[in-house]
Design an enzyme around this catalytic site. Structure first.
Site, short mmCIF file in Angstrom:
data_model
loop_
_atom_site.label_atom_id
_atom_site.label_comp_id
_atom_site.label_asym_id
_atom_site.label_seq_id
_atom_site.Cartn_x
_atom_site.Cartn_y
_atom_site.Cartn_z
CG ASN A 1 5.31 3.04 2.76
OD1 ASN A 1 6.48 3.20 3.14
ND2 ASN A 1 4.86 1.85 2.38
CG PHE B 1 -6.98 -5.24 4.36
CD1 PHE B 1 -8.31 -4.94 4.62
CD2 PHE B 1 -6.68 -5.95 3.20
CE1 PHE B 1 -9.32 -5.33 3.76
CE2 PHE B 1 -7.68 -6.35 2.34
CZ PHE B 1 -9.00 -6.05 2.61
CB SER B 2 -2.45 -1.31 8.02
OG SER B 2 -2.03 -1.18 6.68
CE1 TYR C 1 -6.24 -3.82 -1.23
CE2 TYR C 1 -4.22 -2.92 -2.14
CZ TYR C 1 -5.25 -2.86 -1.22
OH TYR C 1 -5.29 -1.83 -0.31
CG ASP D 1 4.49 1.79 -1.14
OD1 ASP D 1 3.91 0.99 -0.39
OD2 ASP D 1 4.16 2.98 -1.25
N GLY E 1 2.61 7.92 -11.96
CA GLY E 1 2.31 8.56 -10.68
C GLY E 1 3.19 8.01 -9.57
CB ALA F 1 1.73 3.28 -7.63
CG LEU G 1 1.34 -1.80 -8.90
CD1 LEU G 1 1.91 -0.43 -8.54
CD2 LEU G 1 2.25 -2.90 -8.40
CE LYS H 1 1.38 5.45 0.26
NZ LYS H 1 1.63 4.33 -0.66
#
Length: 288
Positions: free
Chosen positions: A92, A21-22, A230, A107, A134, A136, A228, A71
């Protein structure tokens, strides 16, 4: 958008990149404030990462975002790292600083912003339980420790990654009480009862990977449950937690705020929050 030889470029590298979406979020923000900038999605295979970073630098990009699977591996091709990127061992967001490319990790800060703005939740002095160990989970754990949570409990299927994560927190934030539990440990019951924040940082519940990351027993009105994920907007975990009276959040706003922080890192300006929120809501409605 009008793009010409004066337009400043930023973008995102990943593999695959079609889902992001960025570009829509950032380009909407540039247009809203009248900045002659453009944000491009750049599909980069792992084998081409070094060449891509060199090319982005040579072409004068002002910066770029980094998504999976780059990343961590992008770090060796950068000239410097922020404190958060060093602790997270992941990047990121990259900003051009003269001839240097400096890596950041937004993040965790995006996560904390969403807690404060969307749930009126201040982590300081609270007890948190994180499911997963992990990348995230690492960003979330570091951000919570930096925000002075009282304790962190890390729940993971296997102990190796969890122990590495908790050792990192203990070494850098000795005032934060940290412990590891396996998903079958009976102590999870008391850990859930004793915390105010529960975070799912695994892929369990994502579209195509249904299920619950942990049992929802003991979850209730005293909890903020944050998933986290979506996609879907409401996972089974959030649905069940909401039915039990817990306050719930998904990863949409974390996505938004980490992007807003990156926008500010590049431009030095406050992003047009309302426009970015409007754009994200439109994109989520279309995806649904």
């Amino acid at each position: 958008m009008k793009i010409d030889g004066k337009t400043k470029l930023v973008g995102i590298i990943g593999w695959p990149i079609e889902h992001t979406f960025s570009p829509s979020l950032h380009n909407a923000a540039f247009t809203e404030v009248g900045l002659d900038w453009a944000y491009l999605p750049l599909s980069v295979s792992p084998d081409d990462l070094e060449a891509a970073v060199d090319g982005i630098k040579a072409m004068g990009f002002m910066g770029f975002n980094v998504t999976m699977p780059h990343k961590k591996t992008v770090i060796e091709y950068l000239d410097g790292l922020s404190e958060e990127a060093i602790l997270a061992d992941a990047v990121n967001t990259v900003k051009r600083d003269d001839d240097r490319l400096v890596g950041h990790n937004t993040d965790g800060r995006g996560f904390i912003e969403s807690l404060k703005i969307d749930a009126d939740f201040l982590p300081e002095g609270k007890d948190a339980l994180i499911i997963g160990a992990g990348g995230a989970a690492r960003s979330v754990a570091i951000s919570l420790a930096m925000s002075n949570v009282s304790s962190l409990t890390v729940v993971n299927r296997t102990s190796n990654k969890a122990k590495i994560l908790t050792a990192l927190i203990k070494d850098n934030f000795p005032e934060c009480e940290v412990k590891v539990l396996s998903q079958n440990d009976e102590k999870i019951v008391s850990a859930k009862k004793g915390c105010q924040l529960i975070v799912n940082a695994t892929s369990v519940g994502m579209r195509g990977n249904p299920g619950l990351p942990i049992d929802v027993s003991e979850i209730g009105a005293g909890h903020l449950v944050y998933d986290l994920i979506y996609d879907p907007v409401e996972t089974e975990f959030l649905k069940r937690a909401n039915e039990l009276g817990a306050k719930t959040l998904n990863g949409t706003k974390m996505l938004l705020y980490q992007g807003m922080i990156a926008w500010e890192i590049w431009t030095g300006l406050k992003p047009p929050a309302d426009k970015m929120i409007e754009t994200l809501n439109y994109l989520m409605e279309r995806k649904a």
